[in-house]
Structure formats: structure tokens, C-alpha cells
Design an enzyme around this catalytic site. Structure first.
Site, PDB file in Angstrom:
ATOM      1  N   SER A   1      49.404  10.014  38.334  1.00 36.23           N
ATOM      2  CA  SER A   1      48.843   9.067  37.564  1.00 36.23           C
ATOM      3  C   SER A   1      47.681   9.391  36.827  1.00 36.23           C
ATOM      4  CB  SER A   1      48.682   7.881  38.859  1.00 36.23           C
ATOM      5  OG  SER A   1      49.825   7.307  39.321  1.00 36.23           O
TER       6      SER A   1
ATOM      7  N   HIS B   1      53.421  11.480  31.884  1.00 39.42           N
ATOM      8  CA  HIS B   1      53.199  10.148  32.647  1.00 39.42           C
ATOM      9  C   HIS B   1      54.099   8.878  32.125  1.00 39.42           C
ATOM     10  CE1 HIS B   1      50.217   6.711  33.427  1.00 39.42           C
ATOM     11  NE2 HIS B   1      50.617   7.277  34.467  1.00 39.42           N
TER      12      HIS B   1
ATOM     13  N   GLU C   1      53.718   9.377  28.348  1.00 35.75           N
ATOM     14  CA  GLU C   1      52.849  10.150  27.780  1.00 35.75           C
ATOM     15  C   GLU C   1      53.123  11.629  28.033  1.00 35.75           C
ATOM     16  OE1 GLU C   1      48.588   8.119  28.287  1.00 35.75           O
ATOM     17  OE2 GLU C   1      49.680   7.388  29.659  1.00 35.75           O
TER      18      GLU C   1
HETATM   19  N1  LIG Z   1      53.922   3.643  41.197  1.00 30.87           N
HETATM   20  C1  LIG Z   1      53.449   3.788  39.966  1.00 30.87           C
HETATM   21  O1  LIG Z   1      53.266   2.781  39.199  1.00 30.87           O
HETATM   22  C2  LIG Z   1      53.286   5.265  39.324  1.00 30.87           C
HETATM   23  C3  LIG Z   1      53.065   5.361  37.886  1.00 30.87           C
HETATM   24  C4  LIG Z   1      52.966   6.307  37.171  1.00 30.87           C
HETATM   25  C5  LIG Z   1      52.765   7.683  37.844  1.00 30.87           C
HETATM   26  N2  LIG Z   1      53.024   7.650  39.455  1.00 30.87           N
HETATM   27  C6  LIG Z   1      52.849   8.729  40.212  1.00 30.87           C
HETATM   28  O2  LIG Z   1      54.184   9.097  40.398  1.00 30.87           O
HETATM   29  C7  LIG Z   1      54.051   9.982  41.749  1.00 30.87           C
HETATM   30  C8  LIG Z   1      55.065   9.379  42.485  1.00 30.87           C
HETATM   31  O3  LIG Z   1      54.382   7.861  42.848  1.00 30.87           O
HETATM   32  P1  LIG Z   1      55.539   6.935  43.517  1.00 30.87           P
HETATM   33  O4  LIG Z   1      55.032   5.532  42.939  1.00 30.87           O
HETATM   34  O5  LIG Z   1      57.188   7.064  42.901  1.00 30.87           O
HETATM   35  O6  LIG Z   1      55.373   7.155  44.931  1.00 30.87           O
HETATM   36  P2  LIG Z   1      56.370   6.966  46.500  1.00 30.87           P
HETATM   37  O7  LIG Z   1      55.620   6.767  47.541  1.00 30.87           O
HETATM   38  O8  LIG Z   1      57.426   5.715  45.929  1.00 30.87           O
HETATM   39  O9  LIG Z   1      57.694   8.405  46.212  1.00 30.87           O
HETATM   40  C9  LIG Z   1      57.037   9.258  46.499  1.00 30.87           C
HETATM   41  C10 LIG Z   1      58.104  10.157  47.145  1.00 30.87           C
HETATM   42  O10 LIG Z   1      57.784  11.470  47.566  1.00 30.87           O
HETATM   43  C11 LIG Z   1      58.412  12.023  48.687  1.00 30.87           C
HETATM   44  N3  LIG Z   1      57.792  13.108  49.110  1.00 30.87           N
HETATM   45  C12 LIG Z   1      56.907  12.919  50.162  1.00 30.87           C
HETATM   46  N4  LIG Z   1      56.480  14.489  50.417  1.00 30.87           N
HETATM   47  C13 LIG Z   1      57.339  15.478  49.351  1.00 30.87           C
HETATM   48  C14 LIG Z   1      57.596  16.617  49.414  1.00 30.87           C
HETATM   49  N5  LIG Z   1      56.781  17.454  49.998  1.00 30.87           N
HETATM   50  N6  LIG Z   1      58.206  16.878  48.324  1.00 30.87           N
HETATM   51  C15 LIG Z   1      58.982  16.054  47.494  1.00 30.87           C
HETATM   52  N7  LIG Z   1      58.850  15.046  47.577  1.00 30.87           N
HETATM   53  C16 LIG Z   1      57.985  14.450  48.567  1.00 30.87           C
HETATM   54  C17 LIG Z   1      58.463  10.875  49.548  1.00 30.87           C
HETATM   55  O11 LIG Z   1      59.222  10.781  50.433  1.00 30.87           O
HETATM   56  C18 LIG Z   1      58.859   9.609  48.412  1.00 30.87           C
HETATM   57  O12 LIG Z   1      60.053   9.348  48.184  1.00 30.87           O
HETATM   58  C19 LIG Z   1      52.704   9.957  42.096  1.00 30.87           C
HETATM   59  O13 LIG Z   1      52.005  11.188  41.753  1.00 30.87           O
HETATM   60  C20 LIG Z   1      52.177   8.859  41.312  1.00 30.87           C
HETATM   61  O14 LIG Z   1      50.630   8.664  41.294  1.00 30.87           O
HETATM   62  C21 LIG Z   1      53.192   6.339  39.844  1.00 30.87           C
END
Ligand SMILES: NC(=O)c1ccc[n+]([C@@H]2O[C@H](COP(=O)([O-])OP(=O)(O)OC[C@H]3O[C@@H](n4cnc5c(N)ncnc54)[C@H](O)[C@@H]3O)[C@@H](O)[C@H]2O)c1
Length: 304
Positions: free
Chosen positions: A113, A134, A146
Site C-alpha cells: 500500500s 498498486h 498503479e
Molecule cells: N486491503 C486493501 O485495501 C489494500 C489495498 C491496496 C494494497 N494492499 C496491500 O496488499 C497486501 C495484502 O493486503 P490484504 O488486504 O489482502 O491483506 P490480508 O490480510 O487480507 O491478506 C494477506 C494474506 O497473506 C497471507 N500470508 C501471511 N503470511 C504469508 C507468507 N509468509 N507468505 C505469503 N502469504 C502470507 C495471509 O494468510 C493472508 O491470506 C498488503 O501489502 C496491503 O498493504 C491492501
């Protein structure tokens, strides 16, 4: 390179399953790794439920393959999207592994993010193929992705990523410099800073801020970006407005002390029932449903 690149997604959470869905729907084979057995076990059903809700072909979920081992997940990948926890150490270690486990031609992308991509990819021997993508939540409804280049990223590979996203129905935007917050979150949080300052200064309450945005320039934003708007009203008028307004706008260099005050009072937002505003469970569900309905209606209107 074949038309339909093989995609690997690391992390099957909120973002990972949605990213997998986008590419499966576009006809790509997608492998997904997650250390959580539950995340993998529910992956296809979550994607099917989204597709069904959108009236799209649920068979696309059959192109998504949950994989229990990282190396196996990326072994044949042309493009790898990382969507694991937002933690610099985790991401650095993961990309060190990925550069050894994925084929040499594979593009390696992080969906962080806010962490600068350069920090995540620091120390990679193959930094030329590493970049940021992104996505916005939900990835299958919000068009923008992005594409962030670092100084080491091969511009041709960034363009390949751009074209891949466009072909999958997304609206990619090339970010030429790896700045914190990229483009979208910089703009979004510039607005949030001023919104918080207005409330902290007693100009109005939080509900009024949201009403003003939603009932004024927020209405035009889907068809009129800020710089189109500046051209529309004219550059001289824009300069004149800025002469008066900009000196008054909040310039606090860090998070507003007002946020710390709310945190100290246990007002953590919807999860605690109160943040800037109070939220019953029903109001929370209603707002979430309204956002989804709105995003779906916009996509439908645009024929997406
Ligand atoms: N949620 C949002 O709105 C959003 C928007 C843009 C970017 N992001 C970014 O995307 C990424 C994921 O966010 P999310 O909201 O999907 O989080 P989330 O918590 O829903 O998903 C993360 C996943 O990663 C898994 N995980 C844990 N340890 C791991 C490992 N060692 N290897 C691989 N996977 C592992 C978890 O089990 C989980 O399923 C983050 O970097 C976040 O900042 C999130």
C-alpha cells in the site's frame, strides 16, 4: 511470450483472491500460494461468490489453482504478484526467495500500500524485473492499478506489465518515480489531512466534511479530474484561488494530533463502534453495501 501469461499470486487474502479473479476472468491460468490452509481452501469459493454476484462466468474460478508450496506456485510463472502482509522485512525476504524460485524472465511485483518499492527490492540481484503494482480494493471492481518503477526497473518490463493489466480490463497508470504513497494515496491523503484539520479546528463536524465532499466536487470527480478542472476554470483563476487558500491549508508534516486524541479515547473507527463518527453494526453493513453497489453500477454504466 505467449498471449496469456501464467500468473502467480502470493497471498490469498482480500487483495490476493481479487487479483487472481481478475486474471482468471481474462483467461489466464493463476496459481496462488498462502501459508494459511483456510485461505487456500476457501479461495475458489470466494472467487466464485464474487463472480456470481457480478453475473460473470463462475467457471473462471477453475483457472485458479491453490498451491501449498511457494516454489511450486511460481515455478512456471511469467508474472508474480505479491499480496502478503504489509511488512517490509517479510516482503524483502519473500522477493529474495522469488528471484531464485521464479523463472528468470518473470516480472516480480509487490502490491504494497505504502512501502517504497525501492526499499522492498533493495539488494535484489535481479532488480531490473521488480516493480510495484498498486491495486485498489476490491481489485475486481476498482479499475486502477498503479505500476511503479524503481530506478532499477527495466522500462520495457514496466510497459509489459502495463499492457498485461490493460488487456485484463484494468486501468493501469505508470508511476515514473517511486515516491511514498505513489499517486493515488498521495492525493487521497492530502484530502484526508485537510478534512481532519477542518474538524480539529472546529470549522465543522465530520459528517459535514463528508457531506460537502460527496455533494460537491465528489459528484464530478468520476468524469472531471483535478487538473482537467483547473484547465476548465483557467490557470489564472487557479493561481488566484491558491494565493488565498493555500497559506490557510493544513501543512502538518506528520499525522494530525487529533488522530492520537481519538486513539487515546478508544475511538478506533468502525471496529470500536466510533471514530470520527459513531457506527452501529447496521450502519456499517449499510455503508459497505452502498460502496459495493455504487462501484458495480459505475462499472455497469461503463460496460466493464
Ligand atoms: N486491503 C486493501 O485495501 C489494500 C489495498 C491496496 C494494497 N494492499 C496491500 O496488499 C497486501 C495484502 O493486503 P490484504 O488486504 O489482502 O491483506 P490480508 O490480510 O487480507 O491478506 C494477506 C494474506 O497473506 C497471507 N500470508 C501471511 N503470511 C504469508 C507468507 N509468509 N507468505 C505469503 N502469504 C502470507 C495471509 O494468510 C493472508 O491470506 C498488503 O501489502 C496491503 O498493504 C491492501
Amino acid at each position: 511470450m505467449a498471449n496469456k501469461e501464467q500468473i502467480a499470486v502470493i497471498g490469498a487474502g482480500l487483495m490476493g483472491h481479487g487479483i487472481a479473479q481478475v486474471f482468471a476472468l481474462a483467461g489466464h491460468m493463476v496459481t496462488v500460494y498462502d501459508p494459511s490452509a483456510e485461505a487456500l481452501a476457501t479461495l475458489r469459493d470466494r472467487i466464485r461468490a464474487n463472480l456470481s454476484d457480478l453475473g460473470q462466468d463462475t467457471k473462471a474460478a477453475d483457472l485458479v489453482f491453490p498451491v501449498e508450496e511457494l516454489g511450486q506456485c511460481v515455478a512456471s510463472a511469467d508474472v508474480v504478484f505479491e499480496a502478503g502482509p504489509e511488512n517490509l522485512g517479510f516482503k524483502q525476504k519473500l522477493f529474495e526467495q522469488l528471484q531464485l524460485l521464479a523463472p528468470e524472465h518473470a516480472i516480480l511485483a509487490s502490491n504494497t500500500s505504502v512501502i517504497p518499492i525501492t526499499q522492498i527490492m533493495r539488494g535484489l540481484r535481479t532488480g531490473h524485473r521488480a516493480l510495484g503494482t498498486h491495486w485498489w480494493n476490491p481489485p475486481y471492481l476498482v479499475p486502477l492499478v498503479e505500476v511503479i518503477k524503481t530506478p532499477d526497473t527495466d522500462p520495457a518490463l514496466a510497459q509489459r506489465m502495463f499492457d498485461l493489466l490493460a488487456a485484463a480490463g484494468k486501468t493501469p497508470a505508470m508511476v515514473q518515480k517511486d515516491v511514498p504513497g505513489f499517486i493515488g494515496n498521495r492525493l487521497q491523503h492530502a484530502l484526508w489531512r485537510e478534512a481532519i484539520a477542518l474538524v480539529a479546528d472546529g470549522v465543522c463536524d465530520a459528517q459535514t466534511v463528508d457531506t460537502v465532499v460527496k455533494a460537491s466536487f465528489g459528484r464530478r470527480l468520476p468524469v472531471l479530474g483535478p487538473l482537467e478542472n483547473a484547465d476548465l476554470v483557467g490557470i489564472e483563476l487557479t493561481r488566484a484561488i491558491h494565493e488565498t487558500v493555500l497559506p490557510a491549508i493544513d501543512r502538518t508534516p506528520g499525522p494530525s494530533p487529533y488522530l492520537q486524541k481519538l486513539i487515546n479515547e478508544g475511538k478506533l473507527g468502525m471496529k470500536s463502534g466510533e471514530g470520527f463518527r459513531t457506527w452501529t453494526a447496521e450502519q456499517q453493513a449499510d455503508l459497505r453495501a452502498r460502496v459495493l453497489t455504487h462501484l458495480k453500477a459505475m462499472n455497469a454504466a461503463e460496460g466493464r
